[in-house]
Motif scaffolding. Structure first.
Motif, mmCIF file in Angstrom:
data_model
loop_
_atom_site.group_PDB
_atom_site.id
_atom_site.type_symbol
_atom_site.label_atom_id
_atom_site.label_comp_id
_atom_site.label_asym_id
_atom_site.label_seq_id
_atom_site.Cartn_x
_atom_site.Cartn_y
_atom_site.Cartn_z
ATOM 1 N N GLN A 1 23.328 83.304 21.295
ATOM 2 C CA GLN A 1 23.222 84.401 22.241
ATOM 3 C C GLN A 1 21.933 85.199 21.981
ATOM 4 O O GLN A 1 21.589 85.490 20.838
ATOM 5 C CB GLN A 1 24.437 85.322 22.108
ATOM 6 C CG GLN A 1 24.512 86.412 23.163
ATOM 7 C CD GLN A 1 25.838 87.151 23.100
ATOM 8 O OE1 GLN A 1 26.822 86.653 22.578
ATOM 9 N NE2 GLN A 1 25.858 88.352 23.648
ATOM 10 N N GLY A 2 21.195 85.529 23.045
ATOM 11 C CA GLY A 2 19.949 86.251 22.933
ATOM 12 C C GLY A 2 18.731 85.368 22.823
ATOM 13 O O GLY A 2 17.590 85.840 22.935
ATOM 14 N N GLN A 3 18.947 84.070 22.623
ATOM 15 C CA GLN A 3 17.841 83.122 22.461
ATOM 16 C C GLN A 3 17.217 82.786 23.815
ATOM 17 O O GLN A 3 17.907 82.639 24.818
ATOM 18 C CB GLN A 3 18.371 81.848 21.802
ATOM 19 C CG GLN A 3 17.318 80.796 21.503
ATOM 20 C CD GLN A 3 17.946 79.595 20.799
ATOM 21 O OE1 GLN A 3 19.105 79.635 20.379
ATOM 22 N NE2 GLN A 3 17.169 78.526 20.654
ATOM 23 N N THR A 4 15.893 82.670 23.865
ATOM 24 C CA THR A 4 15.195 82.240 25.076
ATOM 25 C C THR A 4 15.048 80.728 25.050
ATOM 26 O O THR A 4 14.577 80.159 24.058
ATOM 27 C CB THR A 4 13.813 82.902 25.174
ATOM 28 O OG1 THR A 4 13.980 84.324 25.254
ATOM 29 C CG2 THR A 4 13.073 82.435 26.422
ATOM 30 N N VAL A 5 15.468 80.085 26.121
ATOM 31 C CA VAL A 5 15.449 78.627 26.194
ATOM 32 C C VAL A 5 14.843 78.191 27.529
ATOM 33 O O VAL A 5 14.607 79.004 28.416
ATOM 34 C CB VAL A 5 16.869 78.032 26.064
ATOM 35 C CG1 VAL A 5 17.479 78.338 24.709
ATOM 36 C CG2 VAL A 5 17.765 78.545 27.186
ATOM 37 N N SER A 6 14.596 76.897 27.653
ATOM 38 C CA SER A 6 14.160 76.327 28.916
ATOM 39 C C SER A 6 15.310 75.549 29.530
ATOM 40 O O SER A 6 16.010 74.808 28.839
ATOM 41 C CB SER A 6 12.964 75.394 28.688
ATOM 42 O OG SER A 6 12.431 74.968 29.913
ATOM 43 N N VAL A 7 15.500 75.760 30.820
ATOM 44 C CA VAL A 7 16.603 75.118 31.541
ATOM 45 C C VAL A 7 16.042 74.033 32.450
ATOM 46 O O VAL A 7 15.106 74.276 33.217
ATOM 47 C CB VAL A 7 17.373 76.155 32.384
ATOM 48 C CG1 VAL A 7 18.446 75.472 33.218
ATOM 49 C CG2 VAL A 7 17.989 77.211 31.486
ATOM 50 N N CYS A 8 16.598 72.834 32.361
ATOM 51 C CA CYS A 8 16.128 71.706 33.165
ATOM 52 C C CYS A 8 17.304 71.020 33.842
ATOM 53 O O CYS A 8 18.456 71.171 33.424
ATOM 54 C CB CYS A 8 15.418 70.664 32.292
ATOM 55 S SG CYS A 8 14.082 71.287 31.269
#
Length: 359
Positions: free
Chosen positions: A332-339
């Motif tokens: 939670q709170g982590q920035t990720v890339s969504v594909c």
């Protein structure tokens, strides 16, 4: 059976059915699927002759039966509450319709026995409804409806009162009966799993209209509207602006990021607003994916081995990724890339665009 331009309204209310039409093949299992108040029960009652439409016609084998009384239509109904006579035993409940038709007693006994074997309740003739389980009562109600050999059997949420395990078992049983007898079944439910598991075709209803009519595969994997995409299964709705189309793929700008979607042979103009539906199980999370959409993990929960991750894009749009095998290290709170794969992004609400409205 065919419904042609059926309209129905009640006093001081918006029209419940807004000119619906539906052609049903002989021997087909078709489900009217929708939330409460969408018009599915009213549709069933009009087919049964329990309600008269304000406009439109009901045809059975090419004959207009719109004005016929319920008893004059070759149609029977199974209700959710079973509607069994508590003072009668199982055999008398099942044979009730034949007694009204003055069928000889020996013939009634023979056909009741056949029905009990068909619904797998041999030996239950003398039991009263109070001595039966919910599933057994439902089988008796179905046998009572089938003993008259109707052309069409209407089922009004018949499994709604059963627990989950029994409901799933009865889904299999109903489908078995329908295929064995070859009778047309028109089934109504708000349960998407029931509709997908049992139906040859599904008619998704919303506010008195059919949003989409198609096979379970078409409804689930190729929804035409955002309503169908979100009501049947779990789909994320993404709004963006189209860019160039190349090799059947259209570039879409969403929340400051660029993704590709399959155009599915649609003509899409650059700069056009588009709406995409992406199933939660098709969302991928990859911290190092440079071509995806940037998102922040706002929630992560486990349910029966399934990991559900809620993500928020930079414009505030929420997405849900839900599947087995998503990296549990995402926090939670982590920035990720969504594909997601281009073929998993379905263009929806295109009819509104073609008619000059906004998607």
């Amino acid at each position: 059976m065919e419904l042609k331009n059926i309209r129905k309204g009640f006093s001081n209310e918006e029209e419940v059915l807004k000119g619906i039409s539906l052609a049903i093949e002989k021997g087909e299992f078709i489900t009217l699927l929708g939330s409460s108040g969408c018009g599915k029960t009213t549709t069933l009652r009009i087919i049964a002759g329990l309600e008269m439409p304000d406009a439109g016609q009901v045809f059975l084998d090419g004959k207009d039966v719109t004005a016929l009384n319920p008893e004059d239509r070759d149609v029977n109904t199974v209700f959710q509450n079973y509607a069994l006579f508590p003072h009668m035993n199982v055999a008398d409940n099942i044979g009730y319709g034949l007694r009204l038709k003055k069928v000889p007693r020996t013939e009634i006994r023979r056909r009741v026995k056949e029905m009990l074997e068909l619904v797998q309740l041999p030996g239950y003739e003398k039991r009263k409804p109070s001595e039966l389980s919910g599933g057994q009562k439902q089988r008796v109600a179905i046998a009572r409806a089938l003993i008259n050999n109707p052309r069409v059997l209407l089922l009004d949420e018949p499994l709604g009162a059963l627990d989950l395990q029994l409901r799933r078992a009865m889904q299999v049983e109903l489908k078995r009966l329908q295929k064995k007898l070859g009778i047309t079944f028109i089934y109504i439910t708000h349960d998407q799993e029931e509709a997908i598991n049992m139906s040859d075709r599904i008619a998704v209803m919303n506010h008195g209209t059919f949003e989409q009519i198609g096979t379970p595969d078409e409804i689930y994997n190729h929804p035409r509207t955002s309503y169908v995409a979100t009501f049947v299964g779990n789909a994320n709705i993404l709004k963006g602006v189209a860019g160039a189309t190349e090799n059947g793929k259209v570039a879409v700008n969403i929340s400051g990021g660029h993704i590709q979607a399959d155009s599915h042979n649609e003509t899409i103009r650059p700069g056009e607003k588009v709406t995409l539906a992406v199933r939660s199980e098709n969302i991928r999370i990859d911290e190092e994916c440079s071509c995806g959409l940037s998102a922040v993990v706002t929630e992560k929960t486990f349910a029966g081995g399934l990991l559900r991750v809620v993500l928020k894009l930079t414009d505030g749009t929420e997405l849900v990724a839900s599947r087995y095998g998503i990296d549990a290290r995402v926090q939670q709170g982590q920035t990720v890339s969504v594909c997601f794969a281009p073929e998993d992004a379905v263009l929806v609400d295109r009819d509104a665009v073609r008619e000059g409205g906004e998607a």
